[in-house]
Design a protein around this motif. Sequence first.
Motif, mmCIF file in Angstrom:
data_model
loop_
_atom_site.group_PDB
_atom_site.id
_atom_site.type_symbol
_atom_site.label_atom_id
_atom_site.label_comp_id
_atom_site.label_asym_id
_atom_site.label_seq_id
_atom_site.Cartn_x
_atom_site.Cartn_y
_atom_site.Cartn_z
ATOM 1 N N ARG A 55 63.432 26.059 61.287
ATOM 2 C CA ARG A 55 62.358 27.016 61.563
ATOM 3 C C ARG A 55 61.495 27.193 60.317
ATOM 4 N NH1 ARG A 55 63.742 32.428 63.354
ATOM 5 N NH2 ARG A 55 61.873 32.258 64.633
ATOM 6 N N GLN A 56 60.201 27.400 60.545
ATOM 7 C CA GLN A 56 59.256 27.601 59.459
ATOM 8 C C GLN A 56 58.322 28.747 59.816
ATOM 9 O OE1 GLN A 56 58.471 23.568 60.327
ATOM 10 N NE2 GLN A 56 58.561 22.955 58.183
ATOM 11 N N GLY A 57 58.093 29.632 58.865
ATOM 12 C CA GLY A 57 57.122 30.708 59.025
ATOM 13 C C GLY A 57 55.997 30.508 58.034
ATOM 14 N N VAL A 58 54.772 30.715 58.513
ATOM 15 C CA VAL A 58 53.591 30.452 57.690
ATOM 16 C C VAL A 58 52.652 31.657 57.755
ATOM 17 C CG1 VAL A 58 51.646 28.877 57.291
ATOM 18 C CG2 VAL A 58 53.749 28.007 58.337
ATOM 19 N N ALA A 59 52.109 32.037 56.616
ATOM 20 C CA ALA A 59 51.090 33.093 56.560
ATOM 21 C C ALA A 59 49.929 32.595 55.698
ATOM 22 C CB ALA A 59 51.660 34.380 55.973
ATOM 23 N N GLY A 60 48.721 32.922 56.163
ATOM 24 C CA GLY A 60 47.519 32.545 55.428
ATOM 25 C C GLY A 60 46.788 33.753 54.890
ATOM 26 N N ARG A 61 45.904 33.497 53.961
ATOM 27 C CA ARG A 61 45.078 34.575 53.409
ATOM 28 C C ARG A 61 44.229 35.183 54.525
ATOM 29 N NH1 ARG A 61 46.237 34.632 48.430
ATOM 30 N NH2 ARG A 61 46.566 32.773 47.192
ATOM 31 N N THR A 62 43.745 36.385 54.301
ATOM 32 C CA THR A 62 42.900 37.066 55.277
ATOM 33 C C THR A 62 41.765 36.146 55.711
ATOM 34 O OG1 THR A 62 43.429 39.184 54.253
ATOM 35 C CG2 THR A 62 41.470 39.112 55.664
ATOM 36 N N GLY A 63 41.609 36.022 57.005
ATOM 37 C CA GLY A 63 40.563 35.163 57.566
ATOM 38 C C GLY A 63 41.024 33.736 57.820
ATOM 39 N N PHE A 64 42.257 33.392 57.391
ATOM 40 C CA PHE A 64 42.752 32.030 57.563
ATOM 41 C C PHE A 64 43.977 31.965 58.474
ATOM 42 C CE2 PHE A 64 40.242 31.643 53.717
ATOM 43 C CZ PHE A 64 39.552 30.466 53.943
ATOM 44 N N LYS A 87 48.179 28.838 61.736
ATOM 45 C CA LYS A 87 48.696 28.387 63.041
ATOM 46 C C LYS A 87 48.573 26.873 63.189
ATOM 47 C CE LYS A 87 48.245 32.760 65.266
ATOM 48 N NZ LYS A 87 47.607 33.645 66.157
ATOM 49 N N ARG A 88 47.498 26.304 62.695
ATOM 50 C CA ARG A 88 47.350 24.837 62.741
ATOM 51 C C ARG A 88 48.368 24.161 61.829
ATOM 52 N NH1 ARG A 88 41.490 22.455 62.679
ATOM 53 N NH2 ARG A 88 42.763 20.658 63.149
ATOM 54 N N ILE A 89 48.604 24.756 60.662
ATOM 55 C CA ILE A 89 49.608 24.209 59.744
ATOM 56 C C ILE A 89 50.981 24.268 60.394
ATOM 57 C CG2 ILE A 89 50.807 24.615 57.555
ATOM 58 C CD1 ILE A 89 48.027 25.465 56.410
ATOM 59 N N ALA A 90 51.305 25.398 61.039
ATOM 60 C CA ALA A 90 52.602 25.533 61.709
ATOM 61 C C ALA A 90 52.752 24.491 62.819
ATOM 62 C CB ALA A 90 52.766 26.947 62.275
#
Length: 157
Positions: A120-129, A134-137
Amino acid sequence: MPKLTVHPPEWIDSAPAVAESSVAIDAPPAAVWARIADHESWPEWFTDLKKVERVGTGVGVGSGRKVGIALITIDEEFTAWTENEHFAFAVTKTPVPVLTALVESVRIEETEAGCTVTYRQGVAGRTGFGWLAKRIAAQLQGQTGDALQNLKRLVEA
């Protein structure tokens, strides 16, 4: 290189974007663990990785590694480590400036036929990204699914 927030593996459950892949492997958990705990051999089965090297002499929580992916290198720190069952790590540094967190967790669960490996992988982007996180995930999910199939072939051979 930008530093990312280090979260525990449980953070993945609430991450803005999540990728998950599983595979059943006809081998005992210890055989699978031996392969995935051998960090330098990851490129043999996780073919999107070009190089993996441990940082320091320790293993387990608090130890780290450097991972080469395409033209970039990322730094990771292990945040969970239970031999033959589970490990997790957080990316601590990456040249990808839009990420704020990337946490990965690998669980091995014994079954009658061998074991199931869940990555499993969790990803968070900077505000506005968030859209990019979601595309990276989604990309990570495809890569990880392929890697787990390769791991299965290697361990079962």
